[in-house]
Design a protein around this motif. Sequence first.
Motif, mmCIF file in Angstrom:
data_model
loop_
_atom_site.group_PDB
_atom_site.id
_atom_site.type_symbol
_atom_site.label_atom_id
_atom_site.label_comp_id
_atom_site.label_asym_id
_atom_site.label_seq_id
_atom_site.Cartn_x
_atom_site.Cartn_y
_atom_site.Cartn_z
ATOM 1 N N HIS A 5 38.500 41.784 35.483
ATOM 2 C CA HIS A 5 38.161 40.222 35.198
ATOM 3 C C HIS A 5 37.773 39.442 36.495
ATOM 4 C CE1 HIS A 5 39.835 41.120 31.112
ATOM 5 N NE2 HIS A 5 38.931 40.063 30.778
ATOM 6 N N TYR A 6 38.665 40.033 37.545
ATOM 7 C CA TYR A 6 38.583 39.388 39.032
ATOM 8 C C TYR A 6 37.005 39.480 39.187
ATOM 9 C CZ TYR A 6 38.842 39.443 44.345
ATOM 10 O OH TYR A 6 38.424 39.129 45.451
ATOM 11 N N MET A 7 36.277 40.581 39.185
ATOM 12 C CA MET A 7 34.974 41.131 39.571
ATOM 13 C C MET A 7 33.927 40.132 38.461
ATOM 14 S SD MET A 7 34.068 42.422 42.064
ATOM 15 C CE MET A 7 32.472 42.683 42.793
ATOM 16 N N ALA A 93 44.403 43.020 40.268
ATOM 17 C CA ALA A 93 43.713 42.379 41.120
ATOM 18 C C ALA A 93 44.074 40.882 40.690
ATOM 19 C CB ALA A 93 42.241 42.830 40.491
ATOM 20 N N VAL A 94 43.929 40.595 39.512
ATOM 21 C CA VAL A 94 44.214 39.128 38.977
ATOM 22 C C VAL A 94 45.576 38.481 39.645
ATOM 23 C CG1 VAL A 94 44.488 37.525 37.252
ATOM 24 C CG2 VAL A 94 42.626 39.162 37.181
ATOM 25 N N ALA A 142 43.869 42.034 46.270
ATOM 26 C CA ALA A 142 43.332 41.557 45.056
ATOM 27 C C ALA A 142 41.671 42.063 45.268
ATOM 28 C CB ALA A 142 43.356 39.894 45.027
ATOM 29 N N MET A 143 41.184 42.049 46.275
ATOM 30 C CA MET A 143 39.775 42.335 46.417
ATOM 31 C C MET A 143 39.647 43.983 46.249
ATOM 32 S SD MET A 143 37.892 40.305 49.547
ATOM 33 C CE MET A 143 39.531 39.501 50.564
ATOM 34 N N ILE A 144 40.610 44.573 46.887
ATOM 35 C CA ILE A 144 40.433 46.089 46.626
ATOM 36 C C ILE A 144 40.270 46.704 45.258
ATOM 37 C CG2 ILE A 144 41.487 48.402 47.040
ATOM 38 C CD1 ILE A 144 41.975 47.086 49.741
#
Length: 167
Positions: A5-7, A93-94, A142-144
Amino acid sequence: MPMTHYMELLAVNQPWNLILFMAIPVILAETVAITELYILFTRRFTGAVRTANRIASIAGGLYFCAVFVYLFFTAVVPLTSGGGWRGPADVIAVGFYLAGVIPLAGLALLDMNLVARHSDEETRLKLHAALVAVFLIVAHVAMIFGMLDPGVLGFETGGHDIPGAHH
């Protein structure tokens, strides 16, 4: 390939979501980090660089508090109550992205003199630098995990496409 969902948040509604949820917070945080290095090396606690550092800290903290509240109620609550998480990578991530509110809000509170106001400049500088470091760590985690295919950590789509995912 399924995405977290982050991406997905960053990929949809181009370029606005990318600007609102990534560019603005990162530009403010990187401004704090870069000016922080200057302050740490020069020990100049006044002047234009320190002013830019304070403005970026306060703006970044307040802005990310608004982002946190918005995403908590429009994404985290519905995903949790509806069982919509896409496995551990998605949650990590979120979760780490939103955890950035802790160090960013801390920086804002510190620079608004609402915390550690009676501490000496050296103590405040150490606390400020530590909060910058914590933000950089949580943002990179989070980015990874946000860029990771959720299937790598066991998420299965069950043969159905994920709405909004780009394959």
